[in-house]
Design a protein around this motif. Structure first.
Motif, mmCIF file in Angstrom:
data_model
loop_
_atom_site.group_PDB
_atom_site.id
_atom_site.type_symbol
_atom_site.label_atom_id
_atom_site.label_comp_id
_atom_site.label_asym_id
_atom_site.label_seq_id
_atom_site.Cartn_x
_atom_site.Cartn_y
_atom_site.Cartn_z
ATOM 1 N N SER A 178 0.816 -1.225 0.000
ATOM 2 C CA SER A 178 0.000 0.000 0.000
ATOM 3 C C SER A 178 0.846 1.271 0.000
ATOM 4 O O SER A 178 1.937 1.316 0.573
ATOM 5 N N SER B 180 -6.874 0.254 -2.338
ATOM 6 C CA SER B 180 -7.647 -0.793 -3.018
ATOM 7 C C SER B 180 -7.139 -0.991 -4.443
ATOM 8 O O SER B 180 -7.122 -2.113 -4.948
ATOM 9 N N TRP C 110 1.554 2.345 5.758
ATOM 10 C CA TRP C 110 0.922 1.308 6.564
ATOM 11 C C TRP C 110 1.584 -0.061 6.456
ATOM 12 O O TRP C 110 0.947 -1.045 6.082
ATOM 13 N N THR D 4 2.666 -3.041 8.326
ATOM 14 C CA THR D 4 2.512 -3.700 9.633
ATOM 15 C C THR D 4 3.806 -4.443 9.961
ATOM 16 O O THR D 4 4.381 -5.092 9.076
ATOM 17 N N THR E 185 -10.303 -4.323 1.418
ATOM 18 C CA THR E 185 -11.505 -3.976 2.179
ATOM 19 C C THR E 185 -12.614 -4.988 1.853
ATOM 20 O O THR E 185 -12.532 -5.703 0.851
HETATM 21 C C1 LIG Z 1 -3.666 -0.701 10.501
HETATM 22 C C2 LIG Z 1 -3.372 -0.975 9.055
HETATM 23 C C3 LIG Z 1 -2.421 -1.933 8.717
HETATM 24 C C4 LIG Z 1 -2.117 -2.162 7.367
HETATM 25 N N1 LIG Z 1 -1.114 -3.049 7.043
HETATM 26 C C5 LIG Z 1 -0.692 -3.117 5.752
HETATM 27 C C6 LIG Z 1 0.483 -3.874 5.413
HETATM 28 O O1 LIG Z 1 1.128 -4.507 6.259
HETATM 29 N N2 LIG Z 1 0.900 -3.849 4.129
HETATM 30 C C7 LIG Z 1 0.233 -3.174 3.151
HETATM 31 O O2 LIG Z 1 0.661 -3.206 2.007
HETATM 32 N N3 LIG Z 1 -0.896 -2.472 3.442
HETATM 33 C C8 LIG Z 1 -1.358 -2.418 4.714
HETATM 34 N N4 LIG Z 1 -2.478 -1.672 5.029
HETATM 35 C C9 LIG Z 1 -3.212 -0.994 3.968
HETATM 36 C C10 LIG Z 1 -4.588 -1.603 3.727
HETATM 37 O O3 LIG Z 1 -4.473 -2.821 3.058
HETATM 38 C C11 LIG Z 1 -5.408 -0.542 2.965
HETATM 39 O O4 LIG Z 1 -5.753 0.444 3.923
HETATM 40 C C12 LIG Z 1 -6.648 -1.123 2.312
HETATM 41 O O5 LIG Z 1 -6.300 -1.970 1.252
HETATM 42 C C13 LIG Z 1 -7.580 -0.008 1.795
HETATM 43 O O6 LIG Z 1 -6.895 0.963 1.097
HETATM 44 P P1 LIG Z 1 -7.109 2.515 1.469
HETATM 45 O O7 LIG Z 1 -6.973 2.640 2.922
HETATM 46 O O8 LIG Z 1 -6.212 3.310 0.607
HETATM 47 O O9 LIG Z 1 -8.622 2.806 1.111
HETATM 48 P P2 LIG Z 1 -9.230 3.169 -0.335
HETATM 49 O O10 LIG Z 1 -8.751 2.210 -1.346
HETATM 50 O O11 LIG Z 1 -8.995 4.608 -0.590
HETATM 51 O O12 LIG Z 1 -10.774 2.910 -0.079
HETATM 52 C C14 LIG Z 1 -11.596 3.820 0.649
HETATM 53 C C15 LIG Z 1 -13.012 3.276 0.636
HETATM 54 O O13 LIG Z 1 -13.493 3.186 -0.714
HETATM 55 C C16 LIG Z 1 -13.898 1.856 -0.998
HETATM 56 N N5 LIG Z 1 -13.566 1.528 -2.393
HETATM 57 C C17 LIG Z 1 -12.397 1.755 -3.041
HETATM 58 N N6 LIG Z 1 -12.478 1.313 -4.301
HETATM 59 C C18 LIG Z 1 -13.701 0.782 -4.449
HETATM 60 C C19 LIG Z 1 -14.399 0.142 -5.526
HETATM 61 N N7 LIG Z 1 -13.831 -0.058 -6.705
HETATM 62 N N8 LIG Z 1 -15.670 -0.278 -5.315
HETATM 63 C C20 LIG Z 1 -16.267 -0.107 -4.113
HETATM 64 N N9 LIG Z 1 -15.667 0.482 -3.055
HETATM 65 C C21 LIG Z 1 -14.409 0.913 -3.220
HETATM 66 C C22 LIG Z 1 -13.115 0.979 -0.013
HETATM 67 O O14 LIG Z 1 -13.761 -0.262 0.190
HETATM 68 C C23 LIG Z 1 -13.128 1.865 1.219
HETATM 69 O O15 LIG Z 1 -14.340 1.712 1.895
HETATM 70 C C24 LIG Z 1 -2.808 -1.458 6.369
HETATM 71 C C25 LIG Z 1 -3.778 -0.502 6.714
HETATM 72 C C26 LIG Z 1 -4.038 -0.237 8.030
HETATM 73 C C27 LIG Z 1 -5.034 0.844 8.361
#
Ligand SMILES: Cc1cc2nc3c(=O)[nH]c(=O)nc-3n(C[C@H](O)[C@H](O)[C@H](O)COP(=O)(O)OP(=O)(O)OC[C@H]3O[C@@H](n4cnc5c(N)ncnc54)[C@H](O)[C@@H]3O)c2cc1C
Length: 414
Positions: free
Chosen positions: A125, A131, A155, A157, A368
């Motif tokens: 990420s 996503s 992020w 972990t 997600t």
């Molecule tokens: C505590 C924590 C630990 C993590 N650990 C890791 C890790 O070790 N390694 C790593 O690589 N990542 C890690 N992540 C990242 C995590 O995998 C991402 O936060 C997650 O994939 C969502 O991405 P985003 O936060 O950018 O949300 P976004 O992608 O911006 O999404 C925001 C919202 O929009 C929705 N959305 C987005 N696109 C669509 C679509 N096409 N259709 C419908 N809904 C949609 C999502 O479901 C969500 O509700 C971590 C995150 C956190 C908070």
């Protein structure tokens, strides 16, 4: 499909339960408050050989498979969901190597992971790529015998605790399908820095950090796999293997919250009787137990499917189903557990509030639950050809006209 729990998997799960009881649960509140990693528990996990669970036998592991990994994670997460992920993320970070690495890479790195000597993290990420994992911006540019990595990951972990990082970078910005490659980056490599340790709502005992790469030089042999351009494939297959793990974390968290809610409901008296004697509390407990048990078996099914048929197309769908259902369940069960605790559930003096805070992230990371539903529906729609023998319409000539209640049904068309 038979779900077979090997003797080895159950032995590993029993060891995990013992460590959870001795080192994890009693310290969970302390490490949560201090936002500190539980090194004692991690050491106990290493000594018990639990990091060997997901590493193939040829490289010093038990080769016990994804079902065993799920069982171990579930037991640890029952005591502390944060510690559950602190363990499971080592598998997440190692799967790119296990599934796509060269023989040389596996021989070099995996024995150290198996022994617990070196921890692993997974850096996919970014600030603007969550996503949409294809939209990465961290680059790796070939330079003689090396690649030079630049950019920032968000992020990560286990960041800081981990010694080995699987880092996904853009190596060919012009290609759509072969844009990304994965690299192994070691802690301490010049230009690789752990920045901003996040202040989180839950899973506070495990660090989640930003990782920065400023002209980080890694040898070409650290490119995971035989050639560049396979990174996205490695990331997706890794997530298929790892999602039953995060789902198992959710099952453990749900069970942990449910167990506390049962004990509390039996002890807390209102209207002259334990609240467990009130039917609405009983309904909550029954629903929580049903959902937890249903999730547990879906997780086992998804994990066993991967172990039985590693390349099967349905693995991805089942892994997404397990992740989505188990994590929605954990959130629901934790919410109702707080409800059963009443006002005390809202207070940090009781362990249940932490279960609630820890549950939310399960629905977000490793894809997600909206993304999981997209994966599941894509599989269903693609496989629709298998259902072509069914006719979704009732032929007009056999349609019935229903009568009013009490009158005979008359079929006007026959
Ligand atoms: C505590 C924590 C630990 C993590 N650990 C890791 C890790 O070790 N390694 C790593 O690589 N990542 C890690 N992540 C990242 C995590 O995998 C991402 O936060 C997650 O994939 C969502 O991405 P985003 O936060 O950018 O949300 P976004 O992608 O911006 O999404 C925001 C919202 O929009 C929705 N959305 C987005 N696109 C669509 C679509 N096409 N259709 C419908 N809904 C949609 C999502 O479901 C969500 O509700 C971590 C995150 C956190 C908070």
């Amino acid at each position: 499909m038979n779900i077979v729990f090997s003797e080895q998997a159950e032995e590993l799960a029993a060891k995990a339960r013992q460590i959870a009881d001795e080192y994890v649960r009693p310290q969970a509140a302390k490490y949560d408050k201090a936002q500190e990693y539980n090194h004692d528990a991690a050491r106990a996990v290493a000594e018990a050989g639990l990091f060997r669970t997901f590493v193939p036998k040829e490289y010093g592991g038990h080769g016990a498979g994804v079902l065993a990994l799920a069982r171990v994670t579930e037991e640890l997460a029952k005591a502390d969901s944060g510690f559950g992920v602190a363990f499971a993320v080592n598998a997440l970070g190692s799967f790119p190597m296990i599934l796509g690495g060269t023989e040389e890479q596996k021989k070099e790195w995996l024995p150290q992971v198996a022994s617990g000597e070196r921890m692993v993290a997974f850096c996919l990420s970014e600030k603007y790529a969550g996503s949409d994992a294809q939209g990465l911006s961290v680059t790796a540019v070939a330079d003689g015998d090396d690649y030079i990595i630049n950019g920032e990951k968000k992020w990560t972990t286990n960041g800081g605790v981990a010694d080995i990082y699987s880092v996904f970078c853009v190596t060919d910005p012009t290609s759509k399908s072969r844009r990304i490659s994965a690299f192994i980056v070691e802690k301490g490599t010049p230009g690789f820095e752990i920045k901003k340790i996040e202040d989180k709502m839950g899973i506070r005992c495990v660090p989640v950090v930003e990782t920065h790469f400023h002209n980080v030089r890694v040898p070409k042999r650290n490119l995971i796999g035989e050639r560049a351009g396979l990174g996205f494939k490695h990331a997706m297959s890794t997530l298929d293997y790892a999602r039953p793990g995060v789902a198992a974390q959710a099952v453990g968290a749900a069970q942990g919250a449910l167990d506390l809610a049962i004990v509390y409901a039996n002890r807390r008296k209102q209207f002259g009787a334990p609240i467990s004697s009130h039917q609405m509390v009983q309904k909550m407990l029954a629903d929580m137990a049903m959902q937890t048990e249903a999730s547990r078996w879906l997780v086992y099914r998804a994990a066993a499917g991967i172990d039985a048929a590693p390349g099967d197309a349905s693995n991805s769908k089942l892994a997404a189903m397990a992740k989505c259902m188990a994590t929605d369940t954990a959130m629901h069960v934790a919410t109702d557990a707080v409800q059963i605790f009443g006002g005390y559930g809202f207070m940090e003096d009781y362990p249940i509030a932490k279960f609630f805070r820890d549950a939310k992230i399960l629905q977000i990371y490793e894809g997600t639950n909206q993304v999981q539903r997209m994966v599941i529906s894509r599989h269903l729609i693609r496989a629709a050809a298998n259902l072509d023998h069914l006719d979704p319409y009732i032929p007009v000539e056999t349609q019935l006209t229903y009568a009013e209640p009490g009158q005979a049904v008359v079929n006007h068309n026959t």
